[in-house]
Design an enzyme around this catalytic site. Structure first.
Site, PDB file in Angstrom:
ATOM      1  N   LYS A 122      -6.781   4.222 -20.660  1.00 35.57           N
ATOM      2  CA  LYS A 122      -6.280   4.368 -22.023  1.00 35.57           C
ATOM      3  C   LYS A 122      -6.851   5.651 -22.639  1.00 35.57           C
ATOM      4  CE  LYS A 122      -5.779   0.485 -24.026  1.00 35.57           C
ATOM      5  NZ  LYS A 122      -6.461  -0.786 -24.239  1.00 35.57           N
ATOM      6  N   ARG A 173     -10.752  -0.825 -28.705  1.00 37.55           N
ATOM      7  CA  ARG A 173     -10.038  -1.427 -27.567  1.00 37.55           C
ATOM      8  C   ARG A 173     -10.712  -1.084 -26.243  1.00 37.55           C
ATOM      9  NH1 ARG A 173      -3.807  -0.718 -27.974  1.00 37.55           N
ATOM     10  NH2 ARG A 173      -4.132   1.516 -28.019  1.00 37.55           N
ATOM     11  N   GLY A 197      -3.974  -7.095 -20.651  1.00 42.19           N
ATOM     12  CA  GLY A 197      -4.322  -8.346 -21.329  1.00 42.19           C
ATOM     13  C   GLY A 197      -5.621  -8.972 -20.875  1.00 42.19           C
ATOM     14  N   MET A 231      -8.780  -7.781 -21.081  1.00 43.90           N
ATOM     15  CA  MET A 231      -9.972  -7.603 -21.910  1.00 43.90           C
ATOM     16  C   MET A 231      -9.566  -7.532 -23.378  1.00 43.90           C
ATOM     17  SD  MET A 231     -12.370  -5.349 -19.479  1.00 43.90           S
ATOM     18  CE  MET A 231     -11.175  -4.084 -19.292  1.00 43.90           C
ATOM     19  N   ARG A 281       0.829   4.545 -19.985  1.00 41.99           N
ATOM     20  CA  ARG A 281       0.273   4.337 -18.641  1.00 41.99           C
ATOM     21  C   ARG A 281       1.445   4.212 -17.679  1.00 41.99           C
ATOM     22  NH1 ARG A 281      -1.962  -1.702 -20.019  1.00 41.99           N
ATOM     23  NH2 ARG A 281       0.016  -2.562 -20.642  1.00 41.99           N
ATOM     24  N   HIS A 313       2.969 -10.925 -21.754  1.00 35.38           N
ATOM     25  CA  HIS A 313       1.932 -10.955 -20.724  1.00 35.38           C
ATOM     26  C   HIS A 313       2.428 -11.501 -19.382  1.00 35.38           C
ATOM     27  CE1 HIS A 313      -1.232 -13.228 -18.622  1.00 35.38           C
ATOM     28  NE2 HIS A 313      -1.859 -12.080 -18.749  1.00 35.38           N
ATOM     29  N   ARG A 323       3.213 -11.577  25.831  1.00 38.35           N
ATOM     30  CA  ARG A 323       1.852 -12.082  26.016  1.00 38.35           C
ATOM     31  C   ARG A 323       1.914 -13.368  26.844  1.00 38.35           C
ATOM     32  NH1 ARG A 323      -1.869 -14.016  21.820  1.00 38.35           N
ATOM     33  NH2 ARG A 323      -0.519 -15.803  21.536  1.00 38.35           N
ATOM     34  N   SER A 344      -4.168  -4.267  23.239  1.00 42.26           N
ATOM     35  CA  SER A 344      -3.662  -4.646  21.934  1.00 42.26           C
ATOM     36  C   SER A 344      -4.742  -5.502  21.272  1.00 42.26           C
ATOM     37  CB  SER A 344      -2.361  -5.436  22.070  1.00 42.26           C
ATOM     38  OG  SER A 344      -1.912  -5.812  20.798  1.00 42.26           O
ATOM     39  N   CYS A 372      -2.114  -6.387  17.133  1.00 38.19           N
ATOM     40  CA  CYS A 372      -1.042  -7.346  16.891  1.00 38.19           C
ATOM     41  C   CYS A 372      -1.530  -8.584  16.140  1.00 38.19           C
ATOM     42  CB  CYS A 372      -0.358  -7.748  18.186  1.00 38.19           C
ATOM     43  SG  CYS A 372      -1.472  -8.542  19.342  1.00 38.19           S
ATOM     44  N   TYR A 413      -0.106   2.131  17.584  1.00 37.35           N
ATOM     45  CA  TYR A 413       0.907   1.345  16.865  1.00 37.35           C
ATOM     46  C   TYR A 413       0.276   0.109  16.232  1.00 37.35           C
ATOM     47  CZ  TYR A 413       0.698  -2.019  20.663  1.00 37.35           C
ATOM     48  OH  TYR A 413       0.253  -2.962  21.544  1.00 37.35           O
TER      49      TYR A 413
HETATM   50  C1  PEP Z   1      -4.814 -12.541  17.658  1.00 33.89           C
HETATM   51  O1  PEP Z   1      -5.712 -13.292  18.021  1.00 33.89           O
HETATM   52  O2  PEP Z   1      -4.975 -11.611  16.839  1.00 33.89           O
HETATM   53  C2  PEP Z   1      -3.459 -12.710  18.193  1.00 33.89           C
HETATM   54  C3  PEP Z   1      -2.494 -11.879  17.865  1.00 33.89           C
HETATM   55  O3  PEP Z   1      -3.242 -13.799  18.974  1.00 33.89           O
HETATM   56  P1  PEP Z   1      -3.021 -15.272  18.383  1.00 33.89           P
HETATM   57  O4  PEP Z   1      -2.905 -15.130  16.897  1.00 33.89           O
HETATM   58  O5  PEP Z   1      -1.785 -15.776  19.015  1.00 33.89           O
HETATM   59  O6  PEP Z   1      -4.256 -15.960  18.820  1.00 33.89           O
HETATM   60 MG    MG Z   2      -5.388 -14.441  19.811  1.00 30.10          MG
END
Ligand code: PEP
Ligand code: MG
Length: 851
Positions: A21, A90, A99, A101, A323, A437, A599, A745, A811, A831
């Protein structure tokens, strides 16, 4: 240390010191916009206050008084003077916390000031109304006196006693409630107010808000002390809040509300229903025109949609705050794309403006038109925040639980409702406009919200509401649309996710810019199609045990696990082989030329063993053995600690034929696809490995089986073999393991579980206390614990890269979490892979972390 700044001494780059502010007010002053003068007490002073055991230092008080003297000179007004100076006090943290504070208006009022003001304004009612409001706000915020007591007092006495007597009675009430006299000195009032605003940084609702929004607790709040302007002076005065674009749809047209003859909080408190801003064009046309011009200047200057608070005093416009406006996910994308097209932002700047975490909301679609035709419309409010939600009605925030889909229905929401709002699927309010709010908070969280549905009457005692002749009890389902404001009885069917042109364009920019590959976790054709539609580049995790969750397939894997003699095993294996080959073929066809990482089985056995009597009986029948025999086998297979038991590749060490048959199915399906002209890229992944020797044992078996398939089929295909990194030991020995595989992975779900020694299934029960007590800042199964688990990931990446050809990704659930993605970008993974609904989040977060 300088603690107190004039507006003229600050600018926008000083937001950490002056708060959002304060910094923005200083900036508006700098560019010549009409701002009432003021001073800012810095966040450093707030930190000092907490360092001093919650005391204002003498140095701070002296600096405040010095700067107030300057403010008096600049305004030609004086505290308690003939031309009295009144101020608002303020809070303003570096990060917007709407809202959360406190604010005190009309500070500086006392009997003498009131008399002098009556002389100036010649309007006793107006002046004493300010006075009363001040006592009420001061009492509530500084001393914690219930504001309702003052409302009642005023209701009881208004018109019966003189203005002065009403003030006396209010002061008596203050004395009765607090045991202290109401402070008459403006300076004393100011110090008490500053003290309480600093204190409000640590109030419960502010703490919860910070935790949910991951805001650093240590930054503290600044305090803005600003000359009052009076929106309640006369018919040509008012107060309002407006956005430079529609925060729900993103449309480029000012959107907001105002109230004539009203002061500050009246509008956001949702007590009187305000007028839409377009009406101001008729009521005060020149003010409206000026507002449009200023809105445009501010948007261009700040390069973002603005949320502006203003006051009109006797036909003159003043800005009190600007803002960057909170907006629905839908609006966020539209505004980002439009602003690039308008030349206001570069693509990179536009990408950085979108919070990826709210994108899944966009993918949840809308009500199905056909379902809507048959649905019972209960009523209609205002479209507060885009999206649709279905849930059971709940009338109190404390009764909203995570386990149930709920819609929180409230007369009006207050900051105390923050927890309820964050847990509910959607929010409905009876009072309040689109800037109240509830709407602001819901929009910020990407939640669907309907506001101002005045037809609803809530009966808190009976826990039910009536609306246009219908009665809905707590616990019954309703469906609400934040696009239209409509409320329906029961559950209304939803459409498939919408992926509109703006979103497509935005995602294509993110794809151009990002480095990380984005894959999906998908085990079914439907999931694979969905994720592909959102832009996933192949499958990073196909959990094969999940493929048996569908229809009756569970019996195949159960049969497999519970088979004993060679015939039984052979039969079960063949069944599994056929099912899997077909499943893989179908998935490869969807993904076409992209990678698919399959997997191999990782079933925590307890999830698959038959538990109920009737299931055990059915199993006995399928395998052609007695019920007793099945019970014996189930007992033998029971792990005391299943997550660390006979799961993952332990299964392949004890029963190699299981993984072999899966590898066979993968390769056969791949060959079939190749014969049909597809360039499939199957990658086979082994879960839960703990070392290179274990891996080699399994790898040898798999390769032998795969070579057999190539020979039988008279054809070869390219494939890769890799492993999940899910145990600390695997990470520590990643160089040895990395030398044997094509890819890693990181299974960060298990890696978090095994590194922290916290059960991924049970920790929700005891973790809340860890956050409340500040032991952990974030939930480690949602956002990677960089310091601990992340350290192992980093080490394993470094060790693994000794194999220059290795590819590495993640993953676990963290693959779809923006904060974690930033970390994966930094450590140089190739990735991330996440569930289809999080693919967009990951694409945007990957682009942001690469910018
Ligand atoms: C993990 O453990 O991160 C994974 C991807 O395998 P799962 O969740 O199937 O154990
Ligand atoms: Mg796992």
């Amino acid at each position: 240390m300088k603690r107190v700044y004039l507006f003229a001494e600050g600018n926008k780059s000083m937001i950490n010191l002056l708060g959002g502010k304060g910094g923005n007010l200083a900036e508006m002053k700098k560019i010549g916009l009409p701002i009432p003068e003021g001073i800012i007490i810095s966040t450093e002073a707030c930190k000092e206050y907490y360092g001093n055991g919650e005391l204002l230092s003498e140095e701070l008080k002296n600096e405040v008084l010095e700067q107030i003297n300057k403010l008096e000179e600049m305004t030609g007004k004086k505290f308690e003077g003939e031309k009295p100076l009144l101020v608002s006090v303020r809070s303003g943290a570096p990060v917007s916390m709407p809202g959360m504070m406190d604010t005190i208006l009309n500070l500086g009022m006392n009997d003498k000031t009131a008399e002098n003001m009556v002389k100036i304004f010649e309007n006793e009612n107006f002046v004493y109304d300010l006075y009363f409001r001040f006592i009420q706000m001061f009492s509530e915020i500084v001393m914690g006196v219930e504001k309702e007591l003052f409302f009642e007092l005023r209701k009881k006495l208004k018109g019966r006693v003189s203005n002065q007597e009403l003030i006396n009675r209010a002061k008596i009430m203050y004395w009765e409630e607090t045991g202290k006299f109401f402070p008459e000195s403006a300076k004393e009032q100011l110090f008490m107010a500053i003290n309480s605003i600093f204190k409000s940084w640590e109030n419960e609702r502010a703490k919860v808000y910070r935790r949910i929004n991951r805001i650093d607790d240590s930054m503290g709040t600044a305090v803005v002390v600003q000359e009052m302007v009076f929106g309640n002076l006369n018919e040509k005065s008012g107060t309002g809040v407006a956005f430079t674009r529609n925060p729900s749809t993103g449309e480029k047209h000012v959107f907001g509300e105002y109230l004539l003859k009203a002061q500050g909080e009246d509008i956001v408190a949702g007590i009187r229903t305000p007028e839409p801003i377009d009406r101001l064009k008729e009521e005060l046309p020149s003010v409206y025109e000026e507002f449009l011009k200023i809105a445009d200047i501010l948007e261009k200057h700040n390069k973002d949609m603005q949320d502006i608070e203003f006051t009109i005093e006797d036909g003159k416009l003043f800005l009190l705050q600007t803002r960057n406006g909170k907006r629905s996910p839908y609006a966020a994308i539209k505004i980002a794309v439009d602003m690039v097209k308008e030349g206001l932002l570069t693509k990179e700047e536009a990408i950085m403006k979108v919070d990826p975490a709210v994108l899944p909301q966009l993918l949840h679609g809308n009500f199905e038109p056909a379902a809507l035709k048959n649905a019972t419309l209960l009523g209609k409010g205002l479209a507060g925040s885009a999206g649709v939600a279905i849930g059971r009605v709940v009338f109190a925030s404390e009764r909203v639980h995570t386990k149930e889909m709920t819609i929180l229905v409230r007369e009006e929401t207050s900051p105390e409702d923050i927890k309820g709002i964050s847990l509910a699927q959607g929010i409905v309010t009876v009072k309040g406009g689109a800037t109240s709010h509830g709407a602001v908070v819901a929009r910020g969280m990407g939640k669907c919200c309907v506001t101002g549905c005045g037809d609803i009457k809530i009966d808190d005692i009976r826990r039910e509401m009536t609306i246009n002749g219908y009665t809905v009890k707590e616990g019954e389902f309703i469906s609400i649309s934040g696009y239209t404001g409509e409320i329906y009885l029961g559950k209304v069917g939803l459409t498939k996710p919408q992926f509109d042109d703006n979103l497509k364009e935005f995602v294509s920019w993110c794809k151009e810019i990002k480095r990380l590959g984005i894959r999906m976790n998908a085990d079914t054709v439907t999931d694979a199609q969905l994720g592909k539609g959102f832009g996933a580049e192949g499958i990073g995790l196909c959990r094969t045990e999940h493929m048996f969750f569908q229809k009756d397939k569970i019996w195949t894997i159960r049969g497999m696990i519970l088979s004993h003699d060679t015939d039984e095993v052979a039969r079960a294996l063949e069944k599994m082989h056929q099912l899997q080959r077909e499943d893989f073929y179908n998935i490869f066809k969807v993904v076409e030329n992209d990678v698919v990482i399959v997997r191999l089985l990782d079933p925590p056995l307890h999830e698959f063993l038959p538990k109920e009597q009737k299931d055990k009986e059915k199993m006995a029948e399928i395998l052609g053995v007695s019920l007793e025999e099945i019970e014996r086998r189930v007992r033998n297979l029971k792990d005391e600690n299943p997550m660390l038991g006979h799961r993952g590749c332990r299964l392949a060490v004890t029963r190699p034929e299981l993984y072999n048959v899966q590898a066979r199915a993968i390769i056969e399906a791949g060959i079939q696809c190749k014969r049909e002209g597809l360039d499939v890229k199957p990658e086979i992944m082994i879960p839960l490995i703990i070392g290179a020797k274990e891996l080699l044992f399994i790898k040898k078996n798999l390769i032998a089986e795969i070579e057999k398939v190539f020979e039988e089929q008279g054809m070869r295909i390219d494939y890769k073999l890799g492993t999940m990194m899910e145990t600390p030991r695997a990470c520590l020995l990643a160089d040895e393991i990395g030398a044997e595989v094509d890819f890693f992975s990181f299974g960060t779900n298990d890696l978090t579980q095994t590194t922290m020694g916290l059960s991924r299934d049970d920790s929700v029960k005891f973790m809340p206390e860890y956050y409340e007590n500040g032991i952990l800042k974030v939930e480690p199964f949602a956002t990677i614990d960089e310091r601990g688990v992340g350290k192992l990931v980093k080490l394993a990446v470094e060790l693994g890269r000794k194999n220059p050809h290795i590819e590495m990704g993640v993953c676990g659930e963290h693959g779809g979490d923006p904060k974690s993605i930033e970390f994966f970008e930094q450590v140089g993974l190739d990735y991330v892979s996440c569930s289809p609904f999080r693919v967009l989040v990951a694409i945007v977060a990957a682009a942001q972390s690469h910018i």
